[in-house]
Design an enzyme around this catalytic site. Structure first.
Site, PDB file in Angstrom:
ATOM      1  CB  ILE A 154      -1.121   0.100   1.370  1.00 47.58           C
ATOM      2  CG1 ILE A 154      -1.966  -1.283   1.096  1.00 47.58           C
ATOM      3  CG2 ILE A 154      -1.655   1.245   1.252  1.00 47.58           C
ATOM      4  CD1 ILE A 154      -2.884  -1.562   2.232  1.00 47.58           C
ATOM      5  CB  THR A 228      -5.585   4.111   5.223  1.00 39.33           C
ATOM      6  OG1 THR A 228      -4.168   4.219   4.864  1.00 39.33           O
ATOM      7  CG2 THR A 228      -6.365   5.267   4.817  1.00 39.33           C
ATOM      8  CB  SER A 229      -2.013   1.466   8.800  1.00 42.08           C
ATOM      9  OG  SER A 229      -1.425   1.363   7.656  1.00 42.08           O
ATOM     10  NE  ARG A 230      -5.494  -3.775  11.516  1.00 39.52           N
ATOM     11  CZ  ARG A 230      -6.034  -3.818  10.167  1.00 39.52           C
ATOM     12  NH1 ARG A 230      -6.257  -2.787   9.395  1.00 39.52           N
ATOM     13  NH2 ARG A 230      -6.057  -5.133   9.658  1.00 39.52           N
ATOM     14  CD  GLU A 259     -11.320   0.010  12.999  1.00 39.61           C
ATOM     15  OE1 GLU A 259     -12.053  -0.454  12.214  1.00 39.61           O
ATOM     16  OE2 GLU A 259     -10.172   0.651  13.113  1.00 39.61           O
TER      17      GLU A 259
HETATM   18  P1  NAD Z   1       2.711  -4.956   3.510  1.00 42.05           P
HETATM   19  O1  NAD Z   1       2.968  -6.067   4.344  1.00 42.05           O
HETATM   20  O2  NAD Z   1       2.703  -4.781   2.001  1.00 42.05           O
HETATM   21  O3  NAD Z   1       3.609  -3.551   4.112  1.00 42.05           O
HETATM   22  C1  NAD Z   1       3.893  -3.312   5.317  1.00 42.05           C
HETATM   23  C2  NAD Z   1       5.169  -2.560   5.337  1.00 42.05           C
HETATM   24  O4  NAD Z   1       5.256  -2.032   6.713  1.00 42.05           O
HETATM   25  C3  NAD Z   1       6.229  -3.629   5.202  1.00 42.05           C
HETATM   26  O5  NAD Z   1       7.152  -3.139   3.998  1.00 42.05           O
HETATM   27  C4  NAD Z   1       7.110  -3.626   6.432  1.00 42.05           C
HETATM   28  O6  NAD Z   1       8.594  -3.615   6.286  1.00 42.05           O
HETATM   29  C5  NAD Z   1       6.782  -2.263   7.065  1.00 42.05           C
HETATM   30  N1  NAD Z   1       7.251  -2.180   8.338  1.00 42.05           N
HETATM   31  C6  NAD Z   1       7.153  -3.058   9.297  1.00 42.05           C
HETATM   32  N2  NAD Z   1       7.312  -2.525  10.651  1.00 42.05           N
HETATM   33  C7  NAD Z   1       7.643  -1.342  10.416  1.00 42.05           C
HETATM   34  C8  NAD Z   1       8.035  -0.253  11.121  1.00 42.05           C
HETATM   35  N3  NAD Z   1       8.282  -0.388  12.405  1.00 42.05           N
HETATM   36  N4  NAD Z   1       8.116   0.886  10.658  1.00 42.05           N
HETATM   37  C9  NAD Z   1       7.660   1.216   9.179  1.00 42.05           C
HETATM   38  N5  NAD Z   1       7.525   0.260   8.476  1.00 42.05           N
HETATM   39  C10 NAD Z   1       7.144  -0.854   9.041  1.00 42.05           C
HETATM   40  O7  NAD Z   1       1.297  -4.526   4.007  1.00 42.05           O
HETATM   41  P2  NAD Z   1       0.278  -3.699   3.006  1.00 42.05           P
HETATM   42  O8  NAD Z   1      -0.832  -4.604   2.339  1.00 42.05           O
HETATM   43  O9  NAD Z   1       0.728  -2.427   2.672  1.00 42.05           O
HETATM   44  O10 NAD Z   1      -0.599  -2.914   4.279  1.00 42.05           O
HETATM   45  C11 NAD Z   1      -0.193  -2.066   5.158  1.00 42.05           C
HETATM   46  C12 NAD Z   1      -1.187  -2.006   6.115  1.00 42.05           C
HETATM   47  O11 NAD Z   1      -2.588  -1.265   6.017  1.00 42.05           O
HETATM   48  C13 NAD Z   1      -1.639  -3.340   6.848  1.00 42.05           C
HETATM   49  O12 NAD Z   1      -0.885  -3.760   8.014  1.00 42.05           O
HETATM   50  C14 NAD Z   1      -3.197  -3.087   7.319  1.00 42.05           C
HETATM   51  O13 NAD Z   1      -2.899  -2.430   8.860  1.00 42.05           O
HETATM   52  C15 NAD Z   1      -3.785  -1.686   6.601  1.00 42.05           C
HETATM   53  N6  NAD Z   1      -4.630  -2.180   5.667  1.00 42.05           N
HETATM   54  C16 NAD Z   1      -5.672  -1.274   5.801  1.00 42.05           C
HETATM   55  C17 NAD Z   1      -6.927  -1.380   4.975  1.00 42.05           C
HETATM   56  C18 NAD Z   1      -8.115  -0.717   5.044  1.00 42.05           C
HETATM   57  O14 NAD Z   1      -9.244  -0.938   4.741  1.00 42.05           O
HETATM   58  N7  NAD Z   1      -7.985   0.661   5.799  1.00 42.05           N
HETATM   59  C19 NAD Z   1      -6.984  -2.258   4.193  1.00 42.05           C
HETATM   60  C20 NAD Z   1      -5.948  -3.474   4.068  1.00 42.05           C
HETATM   61  C21 NAD Z   1      -4.874  -3.002   5.053  1.00 42.05           C
END
Ligand code: NAD
Length: 317
Positions: A154, A228-230, A259
């Site tokens: 993302i 948009t993450s957590r 949540e």
């Molecule tokens: P992904 O696993 O492809 O990427 C996550 C990245 O975060 C990785 O590159 C990882 O190395 C990095 N990371 C790990 N620890 C870290 C830290 N301490 N500091 C900075 N970066 C760090 O995941 P993604 O598919 O890109 O999803 C990212 C997040 O988006 C998910 O964890 C989820 O919480 C969230 N998400 C939200 C929705 C929504 O509807 N809002 C939908 C899907 C995912």
């Protein structure tokens, strides 16, 4: 294969019903969320299909095992709502690791452009035929410094979008990716330099409350924040304090800390009440949405396809 599909919303049936038939599955749609109270409904099925609002704890794993349910099909990427350890040697867990990173990145950008240009305020105003521009002055995104935290699927999609706006992108990730049009910097430099910060890392013990009073203190005044993450990446109390001091230009939240707090309650309904969320929503430059970044036709279709492919692969060894 007989599948008990918990927590069914009308939009789930759009793809799961026809695709399920194509695969020859007998999908039993259940409106109630999966919980200790409803787990008995899994009886007579080979698998249950659940979403992030459902949960399966150890007691429920044992009940499923006794009912001879062989699999838990998660129609989500995350699996923190299932006791994976308890399921070991008893039940197979299958998930959808990726569906549409663009959906979430585009939504993060929509949140940013809304709080940045105050479109949500303008919308409320023009519905009352008030065409005044007072208090609606925005800022350009062009040539601004944007900090992207987490450059996975993302985060990378977000960077590609930001490149189109000719923003200067700084990013941080402990595992840097190659070939991005962005500059990897330390977290500290990112916090100090960014005009806009967008969070795209997972929630872990390292990232919990990454945005707190200390990190907020080193950010620029007027910074924009998008999450948009957590929700628990942000200390909500600290964010509220900073909002009261006028630190942020705007904040867009698709996720919120509370949540995760309601995790073990029944979330089949759509209303959640929370004091901090209510406090945040009193600020006109805060926009909260209902964890809907993933929610596009394309992503929902991809989720249905992968979930059913998982079931098919399981049935066929
Ligand atoms: P992904 O696993 O492809 O990427 C996550 C990245 O975060 C990785 O590159 C990882 O190395 C990095 N990371 C790990 N620890 C870290 C830290 N301490 N500091 C900075 N970066 C760090 O995941 P993604 O598919 O890109 O999803 C990212 C997040 O988006 C998910 O964890 C989820 O919480 C969230 N998400 C939200 C929705 C929504 O509807 N809002 C939908 C899907 C995912």
């Amino acid at each position: 294969m007989k599948i008990a599909f918990y927590g069914t919303k009308p939009y789930d049936k759009i793809w799961f019903e026809p695709m399920g038939k194509e695969y020859g599955f007998d999908v039993h749609f259940i409106e109630a969320a999966c919980s200790r109270e409803t787990i008995f409904m899994a009886k007579g099925h080979d698998a249950i299909c659940i979403f992030v609002n459902d949960y399966v704890d150890e007691e429920m794993i044992n009940a499923l095992y006794e009912m001879k349910v062989k699999a838990i099909l998660l129609r989500s990427a995350g699996f923190n709502n299932v006791d994976v350890k308890a399921a070991e040697d008893k039940i197979v867990i299958l998930r959808v690791p990726s569906y549409s990173p663009e959906a979430v990145a585009e939504f993060a950008m929509a949140l940013l452009l809304t709080v940045n240009r105050l479109t949500h305020k303008a919308y409320n105003r023009t519905r009352e035929f008030n065409m005044s521009l007072n208090g609606l002055m925005g800022t350009d995104l062009y040539e601004k410094t944007v900090g992207v935290i987490g450059t996975g699927k993302i985060g990378q999609a977000m960077i590609r979008i930001l490149n189109g706006f000719q923003a200067h992108v700084l990013c941080y990730d402990p595992y840097p990716a190659e070939g991005l049009e962005a500059e990897y910097v330390s977290l500290e430099k990112l916090f100090k330099s960014a005009d806009i910060i967008s969070l795209h890392c997972p929630l872990t013990s390292d990232t919990r409350h990454l945005i707190n009073k200390d990190t907020i203190a080193i950010m620029k005044k007027g910074v924009y924040l998008v999450n948009t993450s957590r929700g628990s990446l942000i200390n909500t109390e600290d964010l509220i304090d900073a909002m009261l001091e006028g630190k942020f230009g705007g904040v867009g939240l698709d996720v919120y800390e509370e949540e995760e707090g309601v995790f073990y309650e029944d979330r089949s309904g759509d209303i959640i009440t929370d004091d901090n969320l209510a406090r945040l929503m009193t600020f006109p430059n805060v926009l909260v949405t209902s964890h809907m970044g993933f929610f596009t036709k394309e992503a929902m279709q991809a989720i249905a396809k992968t979930t059913l492919e998982n079931a098919y692969a399981l049935e066929n060894g």
